[in-house]
Scaffold this motif. Structure first.
Motif, PDB file in Angstrom:
ATOM      1  N   ASN A  29       5.875  -1.973  -6.030  1.00 15.56           N
ATOM      2  CA  ASN A  29       4.694  -1.584  -6.613  1.00 15.56           C
ATOM      3  C   ASN A  29       3.616  -2.501  -6.802  1.00 15.56           C
ATOM      4  OD1 ASN A  29       5.931  -2.540  -8.848  1.00 15.56           O
ATOM      5  ND2 ASN A  29       5.824  -0.563  -9.892  1.00 15.56           N
ATOM      6  N   GLU A  30       3.789  -3.836  -6.641  1.00  9.69           N
ATOM      7  CA  GLU A  30       2.870  -4.704  -6.907  1.00  9.69           C
ATOM      8  C   GLU A  30       2.504  -5.493  -5.582  1.00  9.69           C
ATOM      9  OE1 GLU A  30       4.310  -7.508  -9.864  1.00  9.69           O
ATOM     10  OE2 GLU A  30       4.693  -6.133 -11.318  1.00  9.69           O
ATOM     11  N   ILE A  31       2.905  -4.940  -4.428  1.00  8.89           N
ATOM     12  CA  ILE A  31       2.715  -5.599  -2.974  1.00  8.89           C
ATOM     13  C   ILE A  31       1.778  -4.819  -2.412  1.00  8.89           C
ATOM     14  CG2 ILE A  31       3.924  -6.236  -0.941  1.00  8.89           C
ATOM     15  CD1 ILE A  31       6.342  -6.872  -2.305  1.00  8.89           C
ATOM     16  N   ASN A  32       0.565  -5.330  -2.124  1.00 12.77           N
ATOM     17  CA  ASN A  32      -0.460  -4.564  -1.251  1.00 12.77           C
ATOM     18  C   ASN A  32      -0.199  -4.657   0.146  1.00 12.77           C
ATOM     19  OD1 ASN A  32      -1.607  -3.716  -3.919  1.00 12.77           O
ATOM     20  ND2 ASN A  32      -3.037  -5.380  -3.923  1.00 12.77           N
ATOM     21  N   VAL A  33       0.026  -3.635   0.934  1.00 10.50           N
ATOM     22  CA  VAL A  33       0.221  -3.496   2.396  1.00 10.50           C
ATOM     23  C   VAL A  33      -0.965  -2.864   2.784  1.00 10.50           C
ATOM     24  CG1 VAL A  33       1.495  -2.962   4.307  1.00 10.50           C
ATOM     25  CG2 VAL A  33       2.638  -3.669   2.035  1.00 10.50           C
ATOM     26  N   LEU A  34      -1.663  -3.547   3.916  1.00 13.33           N
ATOM     27  CA  LEU A  34      -2.938  -3.302   4.561  1.00 13.33           C
ATOM     28  C   LEU A  34      -2.368  -2.707   5.800  1.00 13.33           C
ATOM     29  CD1 LEU A  34      -6.048  -2.922   4.610  1.00 13.33           C
ATOM     30  CD2 LEU A  34      -6.150  -4.861   6.214  1.00 13.33           C
ATOM     31  N   VAL A  35      -2.526  -1.280   6.466  1.00 12.24           N
ATOM     32  CA  VAL A  35      -1.760  -0.796   7.411  1.00 12.24           C
ATOM     33  C   VAL A  35      -3.034  -0.573   8.308  1.00 12.24           C
ATOM     34  CG1 VAL A  35      -0.649   0.716   8.632  1.00 12.24           C
ATOM     35  CG2 VAL A  35       0.006   0.139   6.359  1.00 12.24           C
ATOM     36  N   VAL A  36      -3.212  -1.049   9.614  1.00 13.35           N
ATOM     37  CA  VAL A  36      -4.143  -0.720  10.563  1.00 13.35           C
ATOM     38  C   VAL A  36      -3.550   0.064  11.697  1.00 13.35           C
ATOM     39  CG1 VAL A  36      -5.912  -2.612  10.063  1.00 13.35           C
ATOM     40  CG2 VAL A  36      -4.010  -2.905  11.690  1.00 13.35           C
ATOM     41  N   GLY A  37      -4.344   0.954  12.319  1.00 13.07           N
ATOM     42  CA  GLY A  37      -3.558   1.851  13.227  1.00 13.07           C
ATOM     43  C   GLY A  37      -3.145   2.970  12.455  1.00 13.07           C
ATOM     44  N   GLY A  44      -6.617  -8.227  -3.670  1.00 11.38           N
ATOM     45  CA  GLY A  44      -6.119  -9.207  -2.477  1.00 11.38           C
ATOM     46  C   GLY A  44      -5.257  -8.532  -1.667  1.00 11.38           C
ATOM     47  N   ILE A  45      -4.926  -8.815  -0.420  1.00  9.83           N
ATOM     48  CA  ILE A  45      -3.896  -8.358   0.558  1.00  9.83           C
ATOM     49  C   ILE A  45      -2.855  -9.181   0.502  1.00  9.83           C
ATOM     50  CG2 ILE A  45      -3.630  -7.288   2.857  1.00  9.83           C
ATOM     51  CD1 ILE A  45      -5.485  -5.738   1.347  1.00  9.83           C
ATOM     52  N   ASP A  46      -1.618  -8.616   0.808  1.00 16.32           N
ATOM     53  CA  ASP A  46      -0.228  -9.362   0.512  1.00 16.32           C
ATOM     54  C   ASP A  46       0.068  -9.438   2.139  1.00 16.32           C
ATOM     55  OD1 ASP A  46       0.309 -10.121  -2.204  1.00 16.32           O
ATOM     56  OD2 ASP A  46       0.207  -8.017  -2.329  1.00 16.32           O
ATOM     57  N   VAL A  47      -0.034  -8.096   2.956  1.00 11.90           N
ATOM     58  CA  VAL A  47       0.829  -8.046   4.182  1.00 11.90           C
ATOM     59  C   VAL A  47      -0.210  -7.134   4.957  1.00 11.90           C
ATOM     60  CG1 VAL A  47       2.911  -7.468   5.197  1.00 11.90           C
ATOM     61  CG2 VAL A  47       3.230  -8.032   2.972  1.00 11.90           C
ATOM     62  N   VAL A  48      -0.233  -7.462   6.246  1.00 13.82           N
ATOM     63  CA  VAL A  48      -0.928  -6.714   7.206  1.00 13.82           C
ATOM     64  C   VAL A  48       0.194  -6.055   8.068  1.00 13.82           C
ATOM     65  CG1 VAL A  48      -2.659  -6.359   9.047  1.00 13.82           C
ATOM     66  CG2 VAL A  48      -3.104  -7.964   7.093  1.00 13.82           C
ATOM     67  N   VAL A  49       0.337  -4.699   8.175  1.00 14.40           N
ATOM     68  CA  VAL A  49       0.979  -4.106   9.287  1.00 14.40           C
ATOM     69  C   VAL A  49      -0.009  -3.597  10.552  1.00 14.40           C
ATOM     70  CG1 VAL A  49       2.808  -2.403   9.546  1.00 14.40           C
ATOM     71  CG2 VAL A  49       2.904  -3.624   7.685  1.00 14.40           C
ATOM     72  N   SER A  50       0.086  -4.158  11.869  1.00  9.40           N
ATOM     73  CA  SER A  50      -0.632  -3.579  12.754  1.00  9.40           C
ATOM     74  C   SER A  50       0.132  -2.631  13.619  1.00  9.40           C
ATOM     75  CB  SER A  50      -1.364  -4.673  13.464  1.00  9.40           C
ATOM     76  OG  SER A  50      -1.875  -4.023  14.375  1.00  9.40           O
ATOM     77  N   CYS A  51      -0.372  -1.315  13.640  1.00  5.21           N
ATOM     78  CA  CYS A  51       0.317  -0.470  14.507  1.00  5.21           C
ATOM     79  C   CYS A  51      -0.802   0.119  15.627  1.00  5.21           C
ATOM     80  CB  CYS A  51       0.605   0.832  13.778  1.00  5.21           C
ATOM     81  SG  CYS A  51       2.052   0.348  12.602  1.00  5.21           S
ATOM     82  N   ILE A  52      -1.805  -0.800  15.769  1.00  2.00           N
ATOM     83  CA  ILE A  52      -2.932  -0.769  16.708  1.00  2.00           C
ATOM     84  C   ILE A  52      -2.388  -0.884  18.420  1.00  2.00           C
ATOM     85  CG2 ILE A  52      -5.101  -1.633  17.573  1.00  2.00           C
ATOM     86  CD1 ILE A  52      -5.543  -2.690  14.849  1.00  2.00           C
TER      87      ILE A  52
END
Length: 420
Positions: free
Chosen positions: A89-97, A166-174
């Protein structure tokens, strides 16, 4: 990537949210509420909105965990602790796609695990852009939806900037939907790279990439585009980590003939139906595996092929499963694969005179590839595809999926114009 071809055969081888406006950029939040910049204005009366905000748990800003390639202003500061030491709950995950077929499942899984999910979405998504913002918010419920354009780096960076954290992790499903030449480089390479750059600029130190197992034998343009990005991702500095997920076939891509067979028509396959095989994985299981890659250290800096449970299945075996579920005697239509070779040869020849035909020729080559190449690990020593070397994950089987589709149909399985 999932593809559609004639007969739907070749594809088988392969709480109302609040909206905020800042600098004319729409940012939508449907579960959590980020700390709002003082200049952020809402569409609701201020007193009413203030009361509502006090009822929602707020995220504390997270300092950047990395430095952008173009940002050296804070290069002398000491690095922040790894996000892996923090609770979800303290980790920001940016999801693209996030509105793509797999992306929706990934967002749902990450939300279920308690991560703070920022889902980047187009203002129009779904099949031929039929989904508007409100429908997208419903589909991505529980995440914080940021409407932006991943094909425009400036737009994406500004949209992420407007979040104020801030962003911690990027997850790309593009991924491109059709695998065409232009589309592959615009989406599979450029748009995916944009998500990497935007994520790093705002602190991300880990990137989870949804790739494809077929890139191990690159004969097609979309495979080359994916591999180019993979190589650049692996060359990031030592403070930045990655997980490259290469799944086998999706269940959805194997369901194209269910309705045809239900109507009494034969199951269509190339050759004897044994030219290739795959270990298909369900969308839910794949989403779970991708979510594992956010925190599991044994998945850091690795290429991770993954298939579903059970043995590898040829098209012949897939058809036999379907007929067994329907309680019918198997009836197959065997198409010589040489037909595809002839069509591709003609298209390639025409493309030399009319370059615009090159895209059609590429589509033919994609169909040919999926008709003859297995979606399994390619053994580098033997040059053969190996069922034993292909990892299994999850619990969902193709037979379970076929049974569900026989009962409920393929509604909701449609693909949008792009897979992002």
């Amino acid at each position: 990537m999932s593809l559609s071809f004639p007969f739907n055969v070749i594809a088988s081888y392969t709480l109302k949210p609040k909206t905020f406006l800042r600098d004319s950029k729409l940012v939508s939040r449907s579960h959590h509420s980020f700390p709002l910049p003082s200049t952020l204005q809402t569409h609701e009366p201020s007193s009413k909105n203030l009361f509502k905000l006090t009822k929602i748990s707020r995220l504390e800003p997270i300092s950047s965990l990395g430095i952008s390639e173009t940002d050296t202003s804070s290069s002398s500061s000491s690095p922040s602790p790894s996000f892996r030491n923090k609770p979800p709950n303290e980790i920001n995950v940016l999801v693209v796609g996030s509105t793509g077929y797999i992306g929706r499942f990934v967002v749902k899984e990450l939300v279920k695990r308690g991560f703070n999910v920022i889902a980047v979405a187009r203002e129009k998504s779904g099949v031929r852009g039929k989904n508007d913002k409100e429908e997208t918010l419903k589909q991505l419920r529980g995440s914080n939806v940021c409407f932006s354009d991943v094909t425009d780096l400036n737009s994406l960076e500004q949209s992420v900037e407007s979040l104020g954290l801030g962003i911690d992790v990027v997850v790309s499903c593009i991924a491109s939907r059709n695998g065409g030449i232009k589309d592959s480089w615009k989406i599979d390479y450029e748009a995916t790279k944009n998500s990497l750059l935007a994520g790093k600029k705002h602190g991300a130190t880990h990137f989870v990439l949804l790739s494809a197992i077929c890139v191990q034998k690159p004969l097609l343009e979309f495979q080359r585009a994916k591999l180019k990005f993979e190589s650049e991702l692996m060359m990031q500095d030592s403070t930045f980590t990655y997980s490259i997920v290469r799944p086998t076939a999706f269940f959805k891509s194997l369901g194209g003939q269910v309705e045809i067979v239900k109507d009494g028509k034969p199951y269509v396959m190339f050759g004897d139906g044994k030219l290739c095989a795959c270990k298909p994985i369900s969308e839910e299981d794949l989403a779970s595996f991708i979510a594992d890659c956010v925190l599991e250290e044994e998945k850091i800096n690795k290429v991770l092929p993954v298939g579903g449970p059970g043995k590898a299945l040829t098209p012949l075996e897939q058809g036999e499963i379907l007929f067994r579920i329907l309680g019918r005697e198997p009836k197959f239509l065997r198409v010589p694969i040489e037909i595809m070779d002839f069509v591709i040869g003609v298209l390639d020849g025409v493309a030399k005179v009319f370059p615009g035909v090159a895209e059609a020729a590429e589509f033919g080559k994609i169909g040919r590839y999926y008709a003859a190449e297995s979606m399994l690990i390619l053994d580098p020593e033997t040059g053969e595809y190996s069922e034993e070397m292909t990892p299994s994950y999850g619990k969902d089987t193709l037979e379970d999926f076929f049974e569900k589709v026989v009962r409920e149909g393929m509604a909701g399985q449609e693909l949008g114009e792009q897979f992002f």
